[in-house]
Scaffold this motif. Structure first.
Motif, PDB file in Angstrom:
ATOM      1  N   PHE A 161      60.727  32.217  81.552  1.00  0.00           N
ATOM      2  CA  PHE A 161      59.635  31.647  82.124  1.00  0.00           C
ATOM      3  C   PHE A 161      59.087  33.016  82.584  1.00  0.00           C
ATOM      4  CE2 PHE A 161      63.042  28.032  82.878  1.00  0.00           C
ATOM      5  CZ  PHE A 161      61.563  27.042  82.079  1.00  0.00           C
ATOM      6  N   ALA A 162      57.667  33.070  82.651  1.00  0.00           N
ATOM      7  CA  ALA A 162      56.920  34.830  83.289  1.00  0.00           C
ATOM      8  C   ALA A 162      56.662  34.046  84.513  1.00  0.00           C
ATOM      9  CB  ALA A 162      55.659  33.959  82.410  1.00  0.00           C
ATOM     10  N   SER A 163      56.506  33.020  85.106  1.00  0.00           N
ATOM     11  CA  SER A 163      56.517  33.040  86.422  1.00  0.00           C
ATOM     12  C   SER A 163      57.138  31.494  86.596  1.00  0.00           C
ATOM     13  CB  SER A 163      55.320  32.240  86.832  1.00  0.00           C
ATOM     14  OG  SER A 163      54.223  31.665  86.491  1.00  0.00           O
ATOM     15  N   ARG A 164      57.331  31.120  87.906  1.00  0.00           N
ATOM     16  CA  ARG A 164      58.147  29.438  88.334  1.00  0.00           C
ATOM     17  C   ARG A 164      56.461  28.674  89.562  1.00  0.00           C
ATOM     18  NH1 ARG A 164      62.886  28.446  91.810  1.00  0.00           N
ATOM     19  NH2 ARG A 164      61.914  30.433  93.073  1.00  0.00           N
ATOM     20  N   ARG A 165      55.231  29.038  88.823  1.00  0.00           N
ATOM     21  CA  ARG A 165      53.876  28.705  89.713  1.00  0.00           C
ATOM     22  C   ARG A 165      54.036  26.838  89.466  1.00  0.00           C
ATOM     23  NH1 ARG A 165      51.511  33.449  88.158  1.00  0.00           N
ATOM     24  NH2 ARG A 165      51.266  32.398  85.822  1.00  0.00           N
ATOM     25  N   GLY A 199      59.637  36.917  89.593  1.00  0.00           N
ATOM     26  CA  GLY A 199      58.959  35.894  89.734  1.00  0.00           C
ATOM     27  C   GLY A 199      59.499  35.083  88.539  1.00  0.00           C
ATOM     28  N   ALA A 200      60.058  35.627  87.614  1.00  0.00           N
ATOM     29  CA  ALA A 200      60.191  34.697  86.652  1.00  0.00           C
ATOM     30  C   ALA A 200      61.012  34.256  86.468  1.00  0.00           C
ATOM     31  CB  ALA A 200      60.301  36.034  85.571  1.00  0.00           C
ATOM     32  N   ALA A 201      62.439  33.429  85.371  1.00  0.00           N
ATOM     33  CA  ALA A 201      63.247  32.741  85.560  1.00  0.00           C
ATOM     34  C   ALA A 201      63.626  32.728  84.581  1.00  0.00           C
ATOM     35  CB  ALA A 201      62.890  31.552  86.480  1.00  0.00           C
ATOM     36  N   ARG A 202      65.033  32.145  84.641  1.00  0.00           N
ATOM     37  CA  ARG A 202      65.849  31.846  82.989  1.00  0.00           C
ATOM     38  C   ARG A 202      66.143  30.679  82.913  1.00  0.00           C
ATOM     39  NH1 ARG A 202      70.519  32.388  82.326  1.00  0.00           N
ATOM     40  NH2 ARG A 202      71.390  33.716  83.493  1.00  0.00           N
ATOM     41  N   LEU A 203      66.528  29.433  82.325  1.00  0.00           N
ATOM     42  CA  LEU A 203      67.349  28.691  82.300  1.00  0.00           C
ATOM     43  C   LEU A 203      68.400  28.717  80.752  1.00  0.00           C
ATOM     44  CD1 LEU A 203      66.471  25.021  83.660  1.00  0.00           C
ATOM     45  CD2 LEU A 203      67.554  24.830  81.817  1.00  0.00           C
ATOM     46  N   ASP A 204      69.541  27.990  80.475  1.00  0.00           N
ATOM     47  CA  ASP A 204      70.465  28.374  79.515  1.00  0.00           C
ATOM     48  C   ASP A 204      71.024  27.308  79.998  1.00  0.00           C
ATOM     49  OD1 ASP A 204      70.029  30.937  78.345  1.00  0.00           O
ATOM     50  OD2 ASP A 204      70.384  32.002  79.753  1.00  0.00           O
ATOM     51  N   ALA A 205      71.083  26.678  78.746  1.00  0.00           N
ATOM     52  CA  ALA A 205      72.539  25.513  78.221  1.00  0.00           C
ATOM     53  C   ALA A 205      72.954  25.497  77.587  1.00  0.00           C
ATOM     54  CB  ALA A 205      70.832  23.798  78.424  1.00  0.00           C
ATOM     55  N   ARG A 206      74.276  24.486  77.162  1.00  0.00           N
ATOM     56  CA  ARG A 206      74.879  24.993  75.985  1.00  0.00           C
ATOM     57  C   ARG A 206      75.942  24.162  75.942  1.00  0.00           C
ATOM     58  NH1 ARG A 206      74.140  29.301  74.025  1.00  0.00           N
ATOM     59  NH2 ARG A 206      75.967  28.814  72.208  1.00  0.00           N
ATOM     60  N   LEU A 246      63.304  23.065  88.322  1.00  0.00           N
ATOM     61  CA  LEU A 246      64.778  23.267  86.852  1.00  0.00           C
ATOM     62  C   LEU A 246      65.499  24.976  87.160  1.00  0.00           C
ATOM     63  CD1 LEU A 246      62.513  21.907  83.501  1.00  0.00           C
ATOM     64  CD2 LEU A 246      64.554  21.681  84.949  1.00  0.00           C
ATOM     65  N   THR A 247      64.224  25.523  88.073  1.00  0.00           N
ATOM     66  CA  THR A 247      65.216  27.086  88.173  1.00  0.00           C
ATOM     67  C   THR A 247      65.434  26.978  89.924  1.00  0.00           C
ATOM     68  OG1 THR A 247      63.046  28.183  87.808  1.00  0.00           O
ATOM     69  CG2 THR A 247      64.161  27.587  85.773  1.00  0.00           C
ATOM     70  N   PRO A 248      65.713  26.347  90.013  1.00  0.00           N
ATOM     71  CA  PRO A 248      65.929  26.935  91.824  1.00  0.00           C
ATOM     72  C   PRO A 248      66.633  28.294  91.876  1.00  0.00           C
ATOM     73  CG  PRO A 248      67.821  25.575  90.696  1.00  0.00           C
ATOM     74  CD  PRO A 248      67.154  25.682  90.038  1.00  0.00           C
ATOM     75  N   ALA A 249      66.875  28.977  92.830  1.00  0.00           N
ATOM     76  CA  ALA A 249      67.513  30.380  93.205  1.00  0.00           C
ATOM     77  C   ALA A 249      68.953  29.592  94.508  1.00  0.00           C
ATOM     78  CB  ALA A 249      66.707  30.471  94.795  1.00  0.00           C
ATOM     79  N   ALA A 250      69.590  28.652  93.035  1.00  0.00           N
ATOM     80  CA  ALA A 250      70.961  28.310  93.632  1.00  0.00           C
ATOM     81  C   ALA A 250      71.819  29.628  93.178  1.00  0.00           C
ATOM     82  CB  ALA A 250      71.698  27.534  92.498  1.00  0.00           C
ATOM     83  N   ALA A 251      73.527  29.391  94.059  1.00  0.00           N
ATOM     84  CA  ALA A 251      74.540  30.113  94.862  1.00  0.00           C
ATOM     85  C   ALA A 251      74.922  30.334  92.754  1.00  0.00           C
ATOM     86  CB  ALA A 251      75.535  29.613  95.180  1.00  0.00           C
ATOM     87  N   PHE A 297      76.734  13.872  84.240  1.00  0.00           N
ATOM     88  CA  PHE A 297      75.575  14.631  84.483  1.00  0.00           C
ATOM     89  C   PHE A 297      75.099  15.225  86.117  1.00  0.00           C
ATOM     90  CE2 PHE A 297      71.339  16.570  86.482  1.00  0.00           C
ATOM     91  CZ  PHE A 297      71.465  17.542  85.007  1.00  0.00           C
ATOM     92  N   TYR A 298      76.304  16.169  86.743  1.00  0.00           N
ATOM     93  CA  TYR A 298      75.219  17.060  87.442  1.00  0.00           C
ATOM     94  C   TYR A 298      74.622  18.021  87.426  1.00  0.00           C
ATOM     95  CZ  TYR A 298      78.076  20.799  86.440  1.00  0.00           C
ATOM     96  OH  TYR A 298      78.355  22.549  86.517  1.00  0.00           O
ATOM     97  N   THR A 299      74.380  18.090  88.810  1.00  0.00           N
ATOM     98  CA  THR A 299      73.185  19.096  89.529  1.00  0.00           C
ATOM     99  C   THR A 299      73.420  19.686  90.377  1.00  0.00           C
ATOM    100  OG1 THR A 299      71.143  20.228  89.683  1.00  0.00           O
ATOM    101  CG2 THR A 299      71.287  17.743  89.903  1.00  0.00           C
ATOM    102  N   GLN A 300      73.482  20.933  90.902  1.00  0.00           N
ATOM    103  CA  GLN A 300      73.260  21.535  92.600  1.00  0.00           C
ATOM    104  C   GLN A 300      72.015  21.941  93.540  1.00  0.00           C
ATOM    105  OE1 GLN A 300      76.150  22.604  92.940  1.00  0.00           O
ATOM    106  NE2 GLN A 300      77.407  22.882  91.289  1.00  0.00           N
ATOM    107  N   GLY A 301      71.614  20.754  92.238  1.00  0.00           N
ATOM    108  CA  GLY A 301      69.845  20.358  92.828  1.00  0.00           C
ATOM    109  C   GLY A 301      68.782  21.973  93.686  1.00  0.00           C
ATOM    110  N   ALA A 302      67.662  21.523  93.830  1.00  0.00           N
ATOM    111  CA  ALA A 302      66.956  22.448  94.350  1.00  0.00           C
ATOM    112  C   ALA A 302      67.093  22.422  95.601  1.00  0.00           C
ATOM    113  CB  ALA A 302      65.527  22.192  93.957  1.00  0.00           C
ATOM    114  N   SER A 303      66.300  23.343  96.273  1.00  0.00           N
ATOM    115  CA  SER A 303      65.615  23.122  97.451  1.00  0.00           C
ATOM    116  C   SER A 303      64.606  22.121  97.818  1.00  0.00           C
ATOM    117  CB  SER A 303      65.723  24.527  98.267  1.00  0.00           C
ATOM    118  OG  SER A 303      64.692  25.101  98.084  1.00  0.00           O
ATOM    119  N   ARG A 304      64.782  21.277  98.813  1.00  0.00           N
ATOM    120  CA  ARG A 304      63.625  20.794  99.695  1.00  0.00           C
ATOM    121  C   ARG A 304      62.403  21.087  99.258  1.00  0.00           C
ATOM    122  NH1 ARG A 304      63.064  15.548 102.783  1.00  0.00           N
ATOM    123  NH2 ARG A 304      60.880  15.431 102.955  1.00  0.00           N
TER     124      ARG A 304
END
Length: 637
Positions: free
Chosen positions: A283-287, A613-620, A294-299, A319-326
């Motif tokens: 992602f070039a940005s997370r606007r 401000g960019a982001a990445r998401l990788d699924a395997r 999809l790309t939260p600032a998770a631990a 399926f599980y997700t740590q989840g994004a913040s409110r």
């Protein structure tokens, strides 16, 4: 409560995105899935940090995708093994990659390239794609190309005009493509580039040689597709009819998501005896609302939620997700609730009542934090019921039985005390009931006044093929005290509507965790809720299942497991005769796969929000060979 249209519309939202609470306790890492490759230059932040004079060559105009094959000889052997038993695999038997490449380039040029080194292929354009191929040329071969080919120097490259007769027989000298040698730095960097047009080679060569060719390639095969190419491909597809507010809202969310998306990559690695498949999003940005969710600032060291391993062992999709913040979910929450509100106002509901309903729904959904979802069904029972239905005996009774057998059960876990959910669901039912009555009164008043607004004219056909009553019922003693049980009783409004049926919703307290169970088979739902909520039934949970060590790794944003059979059962519907026929075909197709679609495959997802401000998401996904063969066989149909 009659015809509570509001809650059935809102329920999918509760199922898919409701999550709240604190992170689950950690677990020790074990057998992690390999991380998705992040080639240098793919990260916008790292590119921006380089000094201007060191910035890499930019991609050529119109670049749609790049495919890289690390070792064509090894990959050919792997593919032949993977495709064994399929029609395409039969065609590959006895073939060699050199012979296939000779058809594209001619034998003389294939003789000078190293097929054990990466082959890079650039695709230019989307409507009428053009290919540019780049192959490695060993230094020893590069020193002799003047003796073997007629060459013309052009803009630093050596265009191949023909094959010298002294080197090869005339019949072997044909050149089916335009090709040119890029000498590189004379230390192993020489490349042979081939295309249908020399202009495409000249425009693409700097990027393929200086950028792509110098990037490490850890996967066996990697394809990177630009977001622009994906958007162009979507725009070229026939437009679907716009069915209303929810469809327009979804389209707008997707369009904004693609404005943030920079590229999509797919890679395949043969990690015998398994096949690893990766999907990467850059992602070039997370606007946009979706990119932010999809790309939260998770631990980065968080452990999977403990509730995931409490799902029953016969779960076919988990399926599980740590989840994004409110806060990160706020834009998505606003978009979804806004679309729901607009849709329901269009259906004739009171705006003030809707505001109260949406506020209450927002108190238990989109709140952030871990979420666990699992589902399953009885495939054998479904296959038998469908066979009886298609046999033609007792058609109405057999149709109802087949529809019921296809229904899956669902379990959902949120890290929040159940009382919040129990009170919230009860209040939503009450508010929905009040709004339905108010809507009915407004419609009756409108029908009584000629031309007055307030609903469709008397006698107008309804778009709904069934109506549903929600009733709070007694919870079975087998579940913990305080459990909420809601029966959703549906009946057809038309002759062709789905058979009458009752679904069950349970909200079950389990300490600081809440389990939610949904399904038509009451006994099946209750039994699986008991497994999940009762520590004395550990042996029947995923936590006791073998082969899932990779799912315990820390540092994943999300993960789970799935099977082709699980997806097929989840997608199956028995609401119409046509849907039953389609389900029978789909399940019958699974039975013809090498492993019948029964192989379970684990999934791991990581993400990172970058400082730029960019982001990445990788699924395997790790596929056992039998599962990979099922996937390939399904794709080749």
């Amino acid at each position: 409560m009659k015809r509570p249209l509001l809650l059935p519309i809102a329920l999918p939202i509760v199922l898919s995105v409701a999550c709240a609470g604190a992170p689950a306790p950690g677990r020790d890492p074990a057998a992690p899935l390999p991380a998705a490759a992040r080639p240098p230059g793919a990260d916008p932040a790292s590119a921006a940090a380089q000094p201007a004079e060191a910035r890499p060559v930019t991609a050529p105009e119109g670049l749609a995708s790049v495919m890289r094959i690390a070792d064509s000889l090894r990959t050919w052997g792997d593919m032949t093994q993977l495709l064994a038993g399929t029609p395409l695999g039969m065609l590959l038997i006895g073939q060699e990659p050199e012979a296939v490449l000779e058809t594209a380039l001619g034998p003389a040029l294939v003789d000078v390239v190293d097929l054990g080194k990466p082959i890079d292929v650039a695709v230019l354009g989307t409507e009428d794609p053009r290919l540019v191929m780049s192959l490695s040329v060993p230094e020893r071969e590069m020193s002799r190309v003047h003796d073997r080919f007629v060459l013309e120097e052009r803009r630093g490259m050596l265009r191949v005009k023909g094959v010298r007769a002294a080197a090869l027989d005339p019949d072997e000298g044909a050149l089916p493509r335009v090709c040119a040698f890029e000498p590189g730095d004379r230390s192993g960097g020489a490349r042979l580039l081939c295309a249908d047009d020399i202009e495409d080679i000249q425009a693409t060569a700097p990027y393929l040689v200086e950028v792509v060719g110098r990037e490490p390639l850890e996967a066996d095969v990697r394809i990177e597709i630009s977001a622009r190419a994906i958007v162009d491909g979507m725009e070229s597809m026939p437009a679907e009819d716009d069915d209303g507010d929810s469809e327009r809202m979804g389209k707008e969310l997707v369009e904004r998501f693609f404005r943030d998306l920079e590229s999509v990559s797919v890679d395949v690695t043969w990690a015998r005896p398994d096949v690893d498949v990766g999907l990467g999003l850059r992602f070039a940005s997370r606007r946009s609302a979706l990119a932010l969710a999809l790309t939260p600032a998770a631990a980065q060291d968080a452990a999977p939620p403990a509730a995931f391993f409490r799902l029953p062992r016969d779960t076919s999709l988990a399926f599980y997700t740590q989840g994004a913040s409110r806060a990160e979910l706020a834009p998505l929450r606003e978009a979804v609730f806004g679309g729901l509100r607009d849709h329901m106002i269009g259906e004739g509901y009171d705006a003030a009542g809707l505001d109260r309903f949406v506020d209450r729904l927002g108190a238990i959904t989109f709140t952030g934090g871990p979420l666990v979802i699992g589902s399953g069904g009885d495939r054998a029972a479904a296959e038998k019921a469908l066979a009886d239905y298609r046999g033609g005996e007792g058609k109405a009774r057999a149709r109802k039985a087949a529809r019921s057998a296809l229904e899956s059960w669902f379990l959902i876990a949120v890290e929040e005390p159940a009382q919040t959910w129990i009170a919230g669901v009860k209040e939503l039912i009450q508010l929905g009931d009040e709004m339905d009555r108010q809507k009915a009164r407004a419609r009756a008043a409108g029908e009584g006044a000629q031309g007055a607004p307030g609903g469709p004219p008397k006698g107008a056909a309804s778009k709904d093929d069934e109506t549903t009553d929600l009733v709070v019922a007694r919870a079975p003693a087998a579940l913990p005290a305080g459990t909420l049980h809601v029966e959703m009783r549906s009946r057809p409004l038309t002759k062709d509507g789905p058979p009458a049926h009752t679904s069950h919703l349970y909200v079950v307290p389990a300490g600081q965790r809440t389990w939610i169970g949904i399904g038509e088979d009451d006994a099946a739902v209750v039994e699986r809720l008991r497994i999940a909520a009762d520590p004395g039934r550990d042996e029947r949970t995923l936590g006791a299942a073998p082969g899932l060590e990779a799912l315990r790794q820390r540092g994943t944003l999300a993960g789970g497991l799935f099977s082709l059979a699980g997806f097929t059962m989840l997608a199956a519907s028995g609401d119409t005769p046509e849907a039953l026929d389609e389900a029978a075909e789909d399940l019958g197709g699974l039975a013809r796969l090498p492993a019948r679609g029964a192989i379970t495959m684990p999934l791991a997802i990581t993400s990172e929000a970058l400082g730029s401000g960019a982001a990445r998401l990788d699924a395997r996904v790790r596929m056992p060979l039998a599962g990979a063969r099922d996937v390939v066989a399904l794709m080749l149909r």
